[in-house]
Design an enzyme around this catalytic site. Structure first.
Site, PDB file in Angstrom:
ATOM      1  N   HIS A   1       0.854  -1.188   0.000  1.00 37.62           N
ATOM      2  CA  HIS A   1       0.000   0.000   0.000  1.00 37.62           C
ATOM      3  C   HIS A   1       0.892   1.241   0.000  1.00 37.62           C
ATOM      4  O   HIS A   1       2.039   1.202   0.496  1.00 37.62           O
ATOM      5  CB  HIS A   1      -0.880   0.033   1.251  1.00 37.62           C
ATOM      6  CG  HIS A   1      -2.053  -0.904   1.204  1.00 37.62           C
ATOM      7  ND1 HIS A   1      -2.941  -0.942   0.163  1.00 37.62           N
ATOM      8  CD2 HIS A   1      -2.487  -1.834   2.107  1.00 37.62           C
ATOM      9  CE1 HIS A   1      -3.881  -1.853   0.402  1.00 37.62           C
ATOM     10  NE2 HIS A   1      -3.626  -2.418   1.578  1.00 37.62           N
TER      11      HIS A   1
ATOM     12  N   CYS B   1       0.043   2.619  -4.529  1.00 39.99           N
ATOM     13  CA  CYS B   1      -0.617   3.877  -4.851  1.00 39.99           C
ATOM     14  C   CYS B   1       0.287   5.042  -4.480  1.00 39.99           C
ATOM     15  O   CYS B   1       1.118   4.950  -3.572  1.00 39.99           O
ATOM     16  CB  CYS B   1      -1.943   3.994  -4.102  1.00 39.99           C
ATOM     17  SG  CYS B   1      -3.272   3.008  -4.818  1.00 39.99           S
TER      18      CYS B   1
END
Length: 296
Positions: A126, A168
């Protein structure tokens, strides 16, 4: 254009060649050969060492406080297969805590890389703007390469250090723009030669553009890592690295689109990888002799 299954998700914590030497026909053949060899030395990284180098994969599926990254094990396994085929010494680390991860990078920089051509680091986790997440918390993305810059790792000086980041980089979605069919076809100083910038010979390829989300299918893996593995598997023996990575970008940009019809603002979205290159020469991966590689 291929649509992925309707279970696409993102990696934001908030959401779940050939080479040609230059010939000079007006010069004697012996001079031509000498200059061509020198041209290759100046333009290409040295690949004559006995080992390709170390490749580490930092794979994060489970987190203390964040959603599980389903599909990342497929990315990890695909990467292990292709990097092993490329003759890297592949090391895999799963779900490391922040201090463990930083320790792995520091100890890697302390190793002797004298017999290696390059270094490769791949991270799947992440992320957000300039931040990546370990199992128990965030760390600055710069931490990935700080231990390998300048004199921090002397045995990697002048060698390519390659970083691939699947995460991301923000929460913005890329809606894309329609492209009409008609658009588809269509002096350096020798005295400074051995003093190089501390950031030289570094390449970072991000799975998405700054500020944007990065897509992953829980069943098929992430768009970026899967595209990267396909291009490496097909072309690593013959293509220069940046040429190959441009093909990765093209594959992600044109062949993928999110399919999340039950969440309108996430449906039919696109993704654009981003390359930051501070390489100073061309990167090739010539096949090493098996006996040479195994006996080191």
């Amino acid at each position: 254009m291929d649509s992925l299954p309707a279970d696409n998700t993102t990696d934001n914590g908030c959401y779940d060649g050939n080479r040609r030497s230059i010939s000079q026909p007006d010069q004697p053949a012996s001079i031509q050969r000498t200059r061509n060899v020198q041209t290759l030395e100046d333009e290409e990284y040295d690949t004559s060492r006995p080992q390709r180098g170390i490749a580490i994969i930092l794979n994060h599926e489970n987190f203390e406080l964040m959603s599980k990254r389903e599909g990342t094990c497929r990315d990890r396994d695909s990467a292990v297969a292709v990097l092993t085929d490329m003759q890297f010494d592949v090391r895999v680390y799963n779900d490391l805590a922040r201090d463990e991860l930083l320790s792995v990078l520091f100890l890697l920089a302390c190793e002797d890389h004298s017999k290696c051509d390059c270094l490769l680091v791949m991270v799947m986790t992440h992320g957000d703007e300039d931040v990546l997440y370990a199992y128990d918390g965030p760390y600055s993305v710069d931490k990935l390469w700080e231990s390998f810059m300048g004199n921090a790792c002397p045995t990697l000086l002048g060698k390519p250090k390659l970083f691939f980041v699947q995460a991301c980089r923000g929460s913005t979605f890329d809606k894309g723009v329609k492209l009409g069919c008609h658009d588809l076809d269509t002096d350096h100083f020798s005295s400074h030669k051995y003093v190089i910038p501390t950031t030289a010979d570094l390449l970072v390829m991000y799975s998405s553009y700054k500020g944007h989300v990065s897509w992953r299918s829980p069943r098929g893996g992430s768009w970026f890592i899967q595209a990267l593995c396909v291009e490496l598997e097909t072309n690593w023996k013959r293509m220069e690295l940046l040429q190959l990575l441009t093909a990765v970008s093209r594959r992600v940009a044109y062949d993928y689109q999110s399919n999340v019809p039950n969440m309108g603002r996430m449906d039919a979205m696109k993704q654009m990888p981003s390359i930051v290159s501070m390489l100073t020469k061309l990167v090739y991966f010539p096949l090493k002799m098996e006996s040479q590689y195994e006996n080191v």
